[in-house]
Design a protein around this motif. Structure first.
Motif, PDB file in Angstrom:
ATOM      1  N   ASP A  21       0.834  -1.207   0.000  1.00  0.00           N
ATOM      2  CA  ASP A  21       0.000   0.000   0.000  1.00  0.00           C
ATOM      3  C   ASP A  21       0.869   1.257   0.000  1.00  0.00           C
ATOM      4  N   TYR A  22       1.918   1.253   0.799  1.00  0.00           N
ATOM      5  CA  TYR A  22       2.853   2.385   0.865  1.00  0.00           C
ATOM      6  C   TYR A  22       3.490   2.621  -0.510  1.00  0.00           C
ATOM      7  N   ALA A  27       3.928   5.726  -5.636  1.00  0.00           N
ATOM      8  CA  ALA A  27       3.892   5.706  -7.097  1.00  0.00           C
ATOM      9  C   ALA A  27       2.751   6.558  -7.654  1.00  0.00           C
ATOM     10  N   SER A  28       1.619   6.580  -6.960  1.00  0.00           N
ATOM     11  CA  SER A  28       0.461   7.292  -7.521  1.00  0.00           C
ATOM     12  C   SER A  28       0.337   8.738  -7.054  1.00  0.00           C
ATOM     13  N   LEU A  34       9.450   3.705  -8.937  1.00  0.00           N
ATOM     14  CA  LEU A  34       9.948   2.759  -7.948  1.00  0.00           C
ATOM     15  C   LEU A  34      10.535   1.560  -8.674  1.00  0.00           C
ATOM     16  N   LEU A  35      11.546   0.977  -8.089  1.00  0.00           N
ATOM     17  CA  LEU A  35      12.095  -0.292  -8.548  1.00  0.00           C
ATOM     18  C   LEU A  35      11.955  -1.237  -7.370  1.00  0.00           C
ATOM     19  N   ILE A  36      11.301  -2.389  -7.589  1.00  0.00           N
ATOM     20  CA  ILE A  36      11.019  -3.301  -6.483  1.00  0.00           C
ATOM     21  C   ILE A  36      11.476  -4.711  -6.847  1.00  0.00           C
TER      22      ILE A  36
END
Length: 105
Positions: A21-22, A27-28, A34-36
């Motif tokens: 959620d974080y 991102a929004s 982000l790179l995950i």
């Protein structure tokens, strides 16, 4: 289904969900790239289908400002605050055998 991994209900609905959620919020609402990276470590047991249930589930989240390295035990009782499972990047590298980037590309 290539990005799925067996997790306890408490992990999936607790701190792992809170971290996801974080990341969605970053991102929004902040329009951040982000790179995950994500995965599992170890083998608690195998499901009847042969799928391994990991001992730990982990994520490395790169934001423009910070790198979050999170190592969750795949157990029933967990703190819902995902940040309590933060570990140094070098710890995840040793445990996973991966060499992660030192910054968001």
């Amino acid at each position: 289904m290539s990005n799925m991994i067996p997790q306890t209900r408490e992990l999936n609905r607790g701190p792992f969900k809170m971290l996801e959620d974080y990341c969605r919020k970053l991102a929004s609402t902040k329009v951040q790239n982000l790179l995950i990276y994500s995965g599992g470590i170890g083998a608690k047991y195998r499901l009847a289908s042969g799928v391994i249930v990991p001992v730990y589930c982990w994520k490395v989240v790169y934001t423009p400002d910070k790198i979050w390295c999170i190592l969750f035990p795949n157990v029933g009782e967990l703190n819902k605050n995902w940040q309590t499972y933060s570990v140094p990047l070098v710890t995840l590298e040793k445990m996973t055998g991966f060499k992660f980037p030192r910054k968001l590309l």
